[in-house]
Design an enzyme around this catalytic site. Sequence first.
Site, mmCIF file in Angstrom:
data_model
loop_
_atom_site.group_PDB
_atom_site.id
_atom_site.type_symbol
_atom_site.label_atom_id
_atom_site.label_comp_id
_atom_site.label_asym_id
_atom_site.label_seq_id
_atom_site.Cartn_x
_atom_site.Cartn_y
_atom_site.Cartn_z
ATOM 1 N N GLY A 50 0.781 -1.233 0.000
ATOM 2 C CA GLY A 50 0.000 0.000 0.000
ATOM 3 C C GLY A 50 0.813 1.282 0.000
ATOM 4 C CE1 TYR A 51 3.180 1.500 4.427
ATOM 5 C CE2 TYR A 51 5.458 0.826 4.222
ATOM 6 C CZ TYR A 51 4.328 0.975 4.981
ATOM 7 O OH TYR A 51 4.340 0.602 6.300
ATOM 8 C CB SER A 52 3.380 6.338 -0.912
ATOM 9 O OG SER A 52 3.822 6.539 -2.275
ATOM 10 N N GLY A 61 2.226 0.465 -4.144
ATOM 11 C CA GLY A 61 3.240 -0.282 -4.874
ATOM 12 C C GLY A 61 4.465 0.537 -5.233
#
Length: 313
Positions: A50-52, A61
Amino acid sequence: MTLIPRTDLDVFPLNLGGNTFGWTSDRETSFAVLDAYVAAGGNFIDTADGYSAWVEGHNGGESETVLGQWMAERGNRDQLVIATKVSSKPDRKGLEAANVEAALAESLQRLQTDVIDLYYLHFDDESVAIADQVRTFHGLVESGRVRHLALSNFSPERMREWFETARRESLTVPVAIQPQYNLLHRAEFENAYGPIAREFDVAVFPYFALASGVLTGKYRSAADLEGRARKGMAQSLVTDESLAVIDALESVATAHGAAITSVALAWLLAKGVTAPIASASTAEQVPALIAASRLELTAEEVSTLDAVSQPFA
């Protein structure tokens, strides 16, 4: 180095957070941060699918992609312990088996690797029974694409159920948890998650170890937060009580000739944490993180910090 219980993963006692990669750090700067961390002896990097996604125009991704590019360019994947997580990417939320399978395949592709060393269930999905989660993630380990499991952001009750179910069914038991824990956020871990970690013999890798940057000492007023990427996360933490903690950290730091950041992380290590997670937006911030692993606080200094942070306990 510190061995994660029930594994052969020997990790540096400062876990480099990858949430800044592709966000506050562009590709070139992220590479510089990673190079500085590894040059100082670090080998343990934490990211998530989930980043960012919270950044406008991002889909999640981004961090895994940058990390994967760096490992491919440096040819150092086998020298690292890589942790990533599932269930927070907007188009891959939840822990339903088919979604997890797809999310893992995508994470492996972005990271340019064929195995994840430590795979976190990033957030619980209460629509999926714990028993089903246990079976799904055991299957990932059995497939060889995941070496070990870990849990984050579960209620204490559901986390305990996870461990008990995995043990009872003789399926893969998580080897680590990732709770929120720092000098300004103590009660939840010390009263609920710490006992679980001790009972089930798991490593503890706390996130927000520096309280969204507040425990670096750089935010002393609301004005200091203006224009900062972390303003939304940090502004509620800049209070009279938290500033008293900063003052105490500064006093201890001065005695050691160290940075406030180093002392805040060293306190976590003194409390028995396996390796706090901390991120750096620039390579120049890395030495203060690394220094925490070598900074030994006296019993009196730990007691002083315990006392001044008692409002958060």
